[in-house]
Design a protein around this motif. Structure first.
Motif, mmCIF file in Angstrom:
data_model
loop_
_atom_site.group_PDB
_atom_site.id
_atom_site.type_symbol
_atom_site.label_atom_id
_atom_site.label_comp_id
_atom_site.label_asym_id
_atom_site.label_seq_id
_atom_site.Cartn_x
_atom_site.Cartn_y
_atom_site.Cartn_z
ATOM 1 N N SER A 141 7.985 30.373 52.734
ATOM 2 C CA SER A 141 6.241 30.209 52.870
ATOM 3 C C SER A 141 5.634 29.353 51.802
ATOM 4 N N PHE A 142 5.013 28.410 52.243
ATOM 5 C CA PHE A 142 4.188 27.654 51.024
ATOM 6 C C PHE A 142 2.814 28.143 51.028
ATOM 7 N N HIS A 143 2.185 28.452 49.888
ATOM 8 C CA HIS A 143 1.004 28.920 49.357
ATOM 9 C C HIS A 143 -0.127 27.962 50.064
ATOM 10 N N HIS A 144 0.154 26.730 50.106
ATOM 11 C CA HIS A 144 -1.044 25.925 50.798
ATOM 12 C C HIS A 144 -0.102 25.152 51.554
ATOM 13 N N ASP A 145 -0.339 25.172 52.990
ATOM 14 C CA ASP A 145 0.513 24.644 53.668
ATOM 15 C C ASP A 145 0.034 23.213 54.096
ATOM 16 N N ASP A 146 0.186 22.417 53.067
ATOM 17 C CA ASP A 146 -0.035 21.094 53.308
ATOM 18 C C ASP A 146 1.031 19.994 52.590
ATOM 19 N N CYS A 147 2.230 20.276 52.393
ATOM 20 C CA CYS A 147 3.156 19.792 51.770
ATOM 21 C C CYS A 147 3.973 18.915 52.887
ATOM 22 N N PHE A 148 4.321 19.415 54.185
ATOM 23 C CA PHE A 148 5.162 18.754 54.946
ATOM 24 C C PHE A 148 4.570 18.724 56.205
ATOM 25 N N THR A 149 4.894 17.662 57.088
ATOM 26 C CA THR A 149 4.620 17.320 58.330
ATOM 27 C C THR A 149 4.494 18.847 59.330
ATOM 28 N N ALA A 150 5.450 19.627 59.111
ATOM 29 C CA ALA A 150 5.596 20.839 59.956
ATOM 30 C C ALA A 150 4.981 21.766 59.061
ATOM 31 N N ARG A 151 4.571 22.965 59.865
ATOM 32 C CA ARG A 151 3.905 24.155 59.131
ATOM 33 C C ARG A 151 4.897 25.086 58.713
ATOM 34 N N SER A 152 4.612 25.751 57.536
ATOM 35 C CA SER A 152 5.468 26.951 57.106
ATOM 36 C C SER A 152 5.129 28.143 57.865
ATOM 37 N N PRO A 153 5.544 29.386 57.641
ATOM 38 C CA PRO A 153 6.837 29.343 57.228
ATOM 39 C C PRO A 153 8.207 28.877 58.018
ATOM 40 N N PHE A 154 9.190 28.716 57.121
ATOM 41 C CA PHE A 154 10.603 28.209 57.575
ATOM 42 C C PHE A 154 11.626 29.252 57.576
ATOM 43 N N LYS A 155 12.401 29.550 58.500
ATOM 44 C CA LYS A 155 13.187 30.390 58.710
ATOM 45 C C LYS A 155 14.486 29.798 58.581
ATOM 46 N N LEU A 156 15.474 30.369 57.828
ATOM 47 C CA LEU A 156 16.800 29.849 57.268
ATOM 48 C C LEU A 156 17.803 30.938 57.607
ATOM 49 N N SER B 118 16.281 43.241 50.489
ATOM 50 C CA SER B 118 15.315 42.373 50.301
ATOM 51 C C SER B 118 15.132 41.588 48.975
ATOM 52 N N ASP B 119 15.024 40.244 48.825
ATOM 53 C CA ASP B 119 14.833 39.722 47.594
ATOM 54 C C ASP B 119 13.763 38.726 47.822
ATOM 55 N N ARG B 120 12.919 38.599 46.711
ATOM 56 C CA ARG B 120 11.806 37.469 46.958
ATOM 57 C C ARG B 120 12.048 36.537 45.576
ATOM 58 N N LYS B 121 11.763 35.200 45.660
ATOM 59 C CA LYS B 121 11.876 34.415 44.839
ATOM 60 C C LYS B 121 10.593 33.351 45.015
ATOM 61 N N ASN B 122 10.389 32.899 43.775
ATOM 62 C CA ASN B 122 9.385 31.924 43.892
ATOM 63 C C ASN B 122 9.655 30.251 43.284
ATOM 64 N N GLY B 123 9.167 29.379 44.074
ATOM 65 C CA GLY B 123 9.718 27.892 43.488
ATOM 66 C C GLY B 123 8.484 27.062 44.012
ATOM 67 N N GLY B 124 8.998 25.761 43.861
ATOM 68 C CA GLY B 124 7.865 24.881 44.200
ATOM 69 C C GLY B 124 8.347 23.175 44.358
ATOM 70 N N ILE B 125 7.405 22.519 45.097
ATOM 71 C CA ILE B 125 8.104 21.184 45.155
ATOM 72 C C ILE B 125 6.916 20.330 44.457
ATOM 73 N N ASP B 126 7.325 19.272 43.835
ATOM 74 C CA ASP B 126 6.582 18.600 42.921
ATOM 75 C C ASP B 126 6.164 16.999 43.619
ATOM 76 N N VAL B 127 4.952 17.084 44.267
ATOM 77 C CA VAL B 127 4.667 15.731 44.607
ATOM 78 C C VAL B 127 4.094 14.696 43.645
ATOM 79 N N THR B 128 4.936 13.654 43.489
ATOM 80 C CA THR B 128 4.446 13.001 42.302
ATOM 81 C C THR B 128 3.745 11.695 42.618
ATOM 82 N N SER B 129 3.248 11.444 43.628
ATOM 83 C CA SER B 129 2.405 10.508 44.074
ATOM 84 C C SER B 129 1.123 10.906 44.754
ATOM 85 N N ASP B 130 0.146 10.173 44.598
ATOM 86 C CA ASP B 130 -1.132 10.441 45.388
ATOM 87 C C ASP B 130 -0.903 9.859 46.775
#
Length: 119
Positions: A43-58, A100-112
């Protein structure tokens, strides 16, 4: 267009080649080192990173991981996400629920985002 793989493992989250992406890049989430019955919800905190909305199931079998496209409207900067990983209860385990396990991560968008073209 580049491809980044985010690998979720019991120890950590790794990014190949790095956590940095640009608009239009593809991102694939996979699981490694988990039991065959494990699933994860990303789940992304701000759901504006991808063209599809989160959450994503794996699933831990990583059967045909779906590539996500970094949206053209994604703002420059870090896009944090949280992963919840669930495994079923083992038969000899006295707990009622699975682990259950919880992890935090992030994707860094490097351009405007691309400038809007006006006519």
């Amino acid at each position: 267009m580049a491809l980044m793989t985010v690998t979720l493992s019991p120890k950590d989250i790794t990014y190949d080649p790095s956590p940095e992406v640009k608009h239009g890049d593809l991102v694939v989430f996979v699981m490694a080192g988990y039991a065959a019955d494990a699933t994860a919800i990303v789940s992304f905190h701000h759901d504006d990173c991808f063209t599809a909305r989160s959450p994503f199931k794996l699933t831990s079998d990583n059967a045909v991981p779906v590539p996500l496209t970094v949206a053209s409207h994604a703002k420059r900067g870090m896009h944090p996400f949280q992963v919840r990983i669930h495994t079923r209860r083992a038969q000899d385990d006295s707990s009622i629920e699975g682990q259950s396990d919880r992890k935090n991560g992030g994707i860094d968008v490097t351009s405007d985002p691309p400038a809007e073209v006006r006519r």
